[in-house]
Design an enzyme around this catalytic site. Structure first.
Site, PDB file in Angstrom:
ATOM      1  N   ASP A  10       0.795  -1.233   0.000  1.00 44.62           N
ATOM      2  CA  ASP A  10       0.000   0.000   0.000  1.00 44.62           C
ATOM      3  C   ASP A  10       0.828   1.284   0.000  1.00 44.62           C
ATOM      4  O   ASP A  10       0.326   2.350   0.312  1.00 44.62           O
ATOM      5  CB  ASP A  10      -0.930   0.007   1.216  1.00 44.62           C
ATOM      6  CG  ASP A  10      -1.870  -1.171   1.195  1.00 44.62           C
ATOM      7  OD1 ASP A  10      -2.336  -1.518   0.094  1.00 44.62           O
ATOM      8  OD2 ASP A  10      -2.113  -1.761   2.267  1.00 44.62           O
ATOM      9  N   SER A  33      24.809 -56.266  -7.012  1.00 48.85           N
ATOM     10  CA  SER A  33      25.949 -56.933  -6.382  1.00 48.85           C
ATOM     11  C   SER A  33      26.229 -58.276  -7.038  1.00 48.85           C
ATOM     12  O   SER A  33      27.383 -58.643  -7.289  1.00 48.85           O
ATOM     13  CB  SER A  33      25.682 -57.125  -4.884  1.00 48.85           C
ATOM     14  OG  SER A  33      25.603 -55.865  -4.269  1.00 48.85           O
ATOM     15  N   THR A  74       8.827  -3.773  -8.759  1.00 54.11           N
ATOM     16  CA  THR A  74       9.040  -5.038  -8.050  1.00 54.11           C
ATOM     17  C   THR A  74       8.095  -5.154  -6.869  1.00 54.11           C
ATOM     18  O   THR A  74       7.694  -4.165  -6.284  1.00 54.11           O
ATOM     19  CB  THR A  74      10.494  -5.160  -7.573  1.00 54.11           C
ATOM     20  OG1 THR A  74      10.773  -4.065  -6.709  1.00 54.11           O
ATOM     21  CG2 THR A  74      11.448  -5.118  -8.729  1.00 54.11           C
ATOM     22  N   ASN A 130       6.424   8.845   0.914  1.00 55.42           N
ATOM     23  CA  ASN A 130       5.261   9.074   0.046  1.00 55.42           C
ATOM     24  C   ASN A 130       4.020   9.404   0.874  1.00 55.42           C
ATOM     25  O   ASN A 130       4.018   9.247   2.097  1.00 55.42           O
ATOM     26  CB  ASN A 130       5.038   7.810  -0.795  1.00 55.42           C
ATOM     27  CG  ASN A 130       4.092   8.060  -1.952  1.00 55.42           C
ATOM     28  OD1 ASN A 130       3.907   9.194  -2.392  1.00 55.42           O
ATOM     29  ND2 ASN A 130       3.490   6.990  -2.444  1.00 55.42           N
ATOM     30  N   SER A 163      22.700 -45.539  -5.787  1.00 56.52           N
ATOM     31  CA  SER A 163      22.924 -44.198  -6.368  1.00 56.52           C
ATOM     32  C   SER A 163      21.694 -43.698  -7.139  1.00 56.52           C
ATOM     33  O   SER A 163      21.726 -43.615  -8.358  1.00 56.52           O
ATOM     34  CB  SER A 163      24.181 -44.172  -7.228  1.00 56.52           C
ATOM     35  OG  SER A 163      24.260 -45.268  -8.108  1.00 56.52           O
TER      36      SER A 163
END
Lengths: 651, 306
Positions: free
Chosen positions: A44, A496, A121, A175, A563
């Site tokens: 605001d 394995s 922004t 402002n 992994s």
């Protein structure tokens, strides 16, 4: 219609000149400079209204837009029957409905002296990333404060971010002065409060001004409503006058040593070889001695090439400065390609592979320390990892807090390591060579922005110990080509079993091998690690490093680890010389692996007794393009082992 | 253009030019198969000039693509072919075959014409050639949703735009990495205004379609728009007779959809003068922005319009 100050025309120009002498006007316009700035404030504080006012006063709003604006103002405006400038600026439908600005929007206007690009922004907390984005290209920041409310948490946050991103000029725009009777006392109070805060975070100077975006006070000219706003205590300058006179970054950068990241090598034929780029800092002339980084090779500039044009100043240039896009030619044939930096020969930047940096996290998915991301700095693209942050900054209180990771909108200080040296400077010294982005290797999203503080070690000081017995000598003695066979697949997929068979076959052929097994490694080297995502990544990293030492010793290394993450397997691949990493995907469907459940682990995981179990409550990311893929539903372990051996030995 | 102005501060046009060239080079360095969308308008003219400048002495290392509707002004086709020739670039012209077969045209089909020829045509052309990055001449000052679009703007495999999910764009570091199926629209002149474009054309003598300059041309008035009768496909209403008027165009598209303004501005400075003194915005002459209320362009972009 609101009352536009009548003083506007003298600032903006123009209509008389345009009508009477368009050529004279064009000449003025042609010589304008450019300033980029951002406006930041809370929802605001009247940000959009201020921008709308600047556009309106500079006649960037046309009648058809104004007509639409008037209609919209009556329909959804928040200013009663008055024009709601905010509607002009808030672009996207979604945010118009919400009544807030949610993204970075760029606006354009100009005065007699300058063209301006404004990044609008957002003020909302969750959109820190947008403000950092808008601020990254800005020369100046306007921090808006509602005179009735004073310095708020958001004011502090925006100021901190503007300072972090290195904005040199800060305007404190107090402002809505019309709503506090243009009170000097109120203005002084707010400025004093802000000064104390600015000092505490290292903002050396700022320019404070009392304004009303809505009424137009002190925007284009000093306002009669603030007669006290003069004298040594105050800037006494209108917003526009200030914006027209501050020094832009590109000009300040010209005083620094010459640097140009190479974007593209221009080679139309054998007679021409030029290096194209945007000059990041300094200036350059033909005859200047330059050095190409990171190789360190030197040469002299022979030509600065641009396309010949109508203007006599196009074509080959006698000099080029920061902010210009040019193509440079050297007097000597030396290697130079995209990613290299051309610099002044006797003041070159450094190269390093470890840094301390401020990192702003911009993605929903938090930082995973140790995971490999792409890092782009200038035109260099390398693989990089970020350690757990030393601290994160609470942007509301400026406190330094301990943290294990960086969440969306977090700002922290962390160590960054790259897989090869990067030519850099501190962000403070050079935005182009000190600012970087991080890119997720899987989603390709831009996940973070970083600003380098300093290098933690200079890469050129870390010499590899020169060894007389080279890796080639080790391999030659064993009469074999070293390689890593990296098995990956679900628990119980058969890794394995097959890896064992492969090693037996190779052993019988007199190959020198070593098998690194997941379970075995966890009994020793990695017994300090658990099964969180972070620990699993560290587990893989250590195994990768051990495997690399072993292939340097000339061995054929076989590893069998689940992994599960693509990024980690790619991290290990990047550690190895080209062609010496073979990814072996043991492709067994989850249902099949779970049905086998050799170790009874799936059962436990399903029962909730095992957390983070791959395939159950932790993902498995299958390889996109493994060197070998074994479908265990279609072949026996024996056949699979034969196939892998054949691929390894190149039969 | 490259002379350093007084005080060593580059002019805004020098900085805009340098930024655009930087963007063009980044895309060429990082994309696999870039293309430049060439619409033959003034923005395309500036973009093409910047590309030639960026890669000089090489020709720009990508082709030009014109997604044609068959309803452009004749003078646009002429300039298009000439500029392709001069720049040494390949020119690809794409027509949506289905629109061709169904005889889709702006007189009978309204919004469907734009949708099929342009939006669908563009998607088809990009898919057909497998371009992964396409340069477009859009500017942020043109329209509100453009103001928030990134310079590198990603599209899904179906060419949709998601304004809520744009990558942050910091400094001049562009992330050109894309996932399978994604493509990038790149807007090198995002930060130019209409006045910058005109001034740059003026300073560099860049060839533009003569329709931007006032001349006597045959016109009819329809729904408050002045349309030019560019060829004999223009269906005149009973009793309607084209009137010679001194007109010019502020933007160029399909001739039956592009409104002219009455004007005497026959030189570039006069055109600029008229533009600066005018009181209506540039895209006002185009029917496309009026569809779907205030959010017209944003909606179109989400559907894949450039």
């Amino acid at each position: 219609m609101t009352e536009a100050p009548t003083t506007t025309d003298s600032v903006y120009q123009t209509e008389a000149l345009i009508a009477e002498d368009i050529d004279a006007y064009l000449d003025v316009h042609q010589h304008k400079t450019m300033l980029r700035f951002i406006t930041c404030g809370s929802v605001d504080d009247g940000k959009s209204t201020l921008i709308g006012r600047l556009l309106y006063d500079s006649k960037m709003i046309f009648e058809d837009q104004l007509a639409a604006l008037e209609a919209d103002s009556k329909r959804v405006g928040t200013q009663g029957q008055e024009i709601d400038f905010a509607l002009l600026v808030d672009g996207l439908a979604a945010e118009r409905e919400q009544g807030i600005t949610i993204d970075v929007a760029y606006r354009f206007f100009s005065t007699e002296k300058r063209k301006f690009i404004v990044a609008d922004t957002p003020g909302h907390e969750q959109y820190t990333r947008n403000m950092v984005t808008g601020a990254s290209t800005a020369d100046l920041a306007v921090i808006l404060i509602d005179a009735r409310k004073g310095v708020l948490t958001q004011t502090r946050r925006h100021s901190f971010l503007a300072h972090l991103i290195g904005i040199r000029h800060i305007v404190l725009a107090v402002n809505k002065m019309d709503l506090v009777e243009y009170s000097q006392a109120r203005f002084d109070e707010i400025v004093a409060e802000y000064r104390a805060f600015a000092d505490s975070i290292g903002i050396a100077a700022f320019t404070a001004m009392p304004i009303s975006g809505f009424k137009g006070d002190n925007i284009t000219a000093p306002s009669e409503n603030t007669p006290w706003y003069t004298g040594p205590k105050y800037a006494g300058i209108s917003l526009i006058a200030h914006l027209e006179t501050v020094e832009v970054n590109a000009t300040a950068d010209q005083a620094k040593p010459f640097r140009m990241p190479v974007q593209w090598v221009n080679r139309p034929n054998l007679d021409f070889r030029g290096f194209s780029g945007l000059i990041a800092s300094g200036s350059v002339k033909p005859g200047d001695a330059v050095r190409v980084l990171p190789s360190g090779k030197t040469s002299t500039i022979s030509r600065i090439v641009t396309m010949p044009g109508k203007d006599a100043t196009d074509g080959d240039l006698p000099q080029a400065v920061a902010g210009q896009s040019v193509t440079l030619c050297f007097a000597d044939e030396i290697d130079c390609s995209r990613g290299d930096v051309i610099a002044m020969a006797d003041a070159p930047p450094q190269a390093a592979d470890q840094f301390e940096a401020s990192v702003v996290w911009m993605a929903d998915e938090a930082l995973i320390p140790g995971r490999a991301y792409w890092l782009k700095l200038g035109t260099q693209l390398v693989s990089a990892t970020v350690q757990a942050p030393k601290y994160v900054v609470n942007v509301n209180t400026m406190e330094h807090l301990a943290a294990k990771t960086l969440e969306l909108n977090a700002i922290g200080v962390a160590e960054v390591s790259t897989d090869k040296p990067v030519v850099f400077e501190s962000y403070e010294a050079n935005r182009t060579l000190g600012g970087f982005i991080l890119i997720d290797k899987i989603t390709n999203a831009t996940v973070a922005a970083g600003m380098i503080h300093f290098s933690l070690r200079r890469a050129q000081n870390v010499h590899w110990q020169a060894l007389d017995i080279t890796r080639e000598a080790h391999a030659g003695m064993k009469n074999q080509q070293p390689a890593v066979l990296w098995f990956t697949g679900l628990s119980g997929s058969g890794k394995s079993t097959i890896a064992n068979l492969v090693e037996k076959k190779l052993h019988r052929m007199n190959r020198h091998t070593f098998l690194l097994d997941g379970d075995n490694v966890r009994h020793g080297l990695n017994k300090d690690l658990g099964f969180t995502e972070t620990d699993r990544i560290e587990n893989i990293r250590r195994v990768g490093e051990v495997a690399r030492l072993m292939i340097d010793a000339g061995l054929i290394v076989i590893t069998a680890f689940i992994s599960p993450f693509r990024a980690e397997r790619e991290m290990v691949r990047a550690m190895m010389p080209d062609g010496e990493f073979l990814e072996v995907f043991i492709d067994t469907p989850l249902a099949e692996a779970e049905a086998r459940d050799v170790k009874g682990l799936y059962k436990k995981a399903r029962a909730g007794a095992l957390k983070n179990f791959t395939g159950i409550d932790s993902p498995y990311e299958a390889p996109y393009a493994p060197e070998v893929r074994i479908d265990t539903t279609k072949m026996t372990p024996e056949q699979a082992a034969d196939m892998i051996v054949e691929r390894l030995l190149g039969w | 253009m490259n002379e350093v102005s007084s005080g060593n501060t580059l002019t805004h046009l020098q900085r805009l030019e340098a930024e655009s060239i930087h963007i063009l080079r980044e895309v060429v360095a990082e994309a696999e198969k870039p293309v430049m969308l060439y619409s033959v308008g003034k923005d395309s003219a500036v973009m093409l000039h910047l590309a030639r400048k960026a890669f000089y002495p090489s020709p720009p290392p990508f082709p030009l693509l014109h997604v044609d509707t068959t309803w452009k002004f004749q003078e646009m086709y002429k300039l298009r072919d000439r500029m392709a020739e001069e720049s040494g670039m390949d020119l690809l012209v794409y027509h949506n075959q289905e629109a061709m077969d169904r005889g889709i045209n702006p007189f009978d089909h309204g919004a469907l014409h734009t949708d099929m020829w342009k939006t669908e045509g563009l998607k088809q052309a990009l898919d057909k050639y497998g371009f992964d990055a396409a340069f477009g001449g859009a500017r942020r000052d043109e329209e509100k949703s453009r103001a928030k679009e990134r310079i590198f703007s990603f599209r899904t495999a179906s060419h949709g735009w998601d304004p809520k999910n744009q990558r942050p764009e910091l400094w001049n570091l562009y992330n050109a990495k894309k996932s399978k199926g994604e493509s990038i629209r790149v807007f090198p002149i995002s930060n130019w205004t209409e006045l910058d474009v005109w001034q740059y054309i003026h300073l560099n003598d860049i060839p533009i379609v003569p329709l931007y300059f006032a001349a006597k041309r045959p016109t009819v008035e329809r729904d408050g728009m002045l349309l030019m009768v560019d060829d004999d496909r223009f269906p005149l209403e009973p009793g309607e007779v084209p009137v010679e008027r001194s007109i010019r165009f502020r933007t160029l598209g399909c001739y039956p959809l592009t409104g002219a303004v009455e004007s005497e501005a026959a030189t570039l400075p006069q055109v600029i003068q008229e533009m600066l003194l005018t009181t209506t915005s540039e895209r006002q002459g185009r029917a496309i922005d009026k569809d779907a209320g205030g959010a017209g362009m944003e909606k179109k972009k989400q559907e894949g319009y450039f």
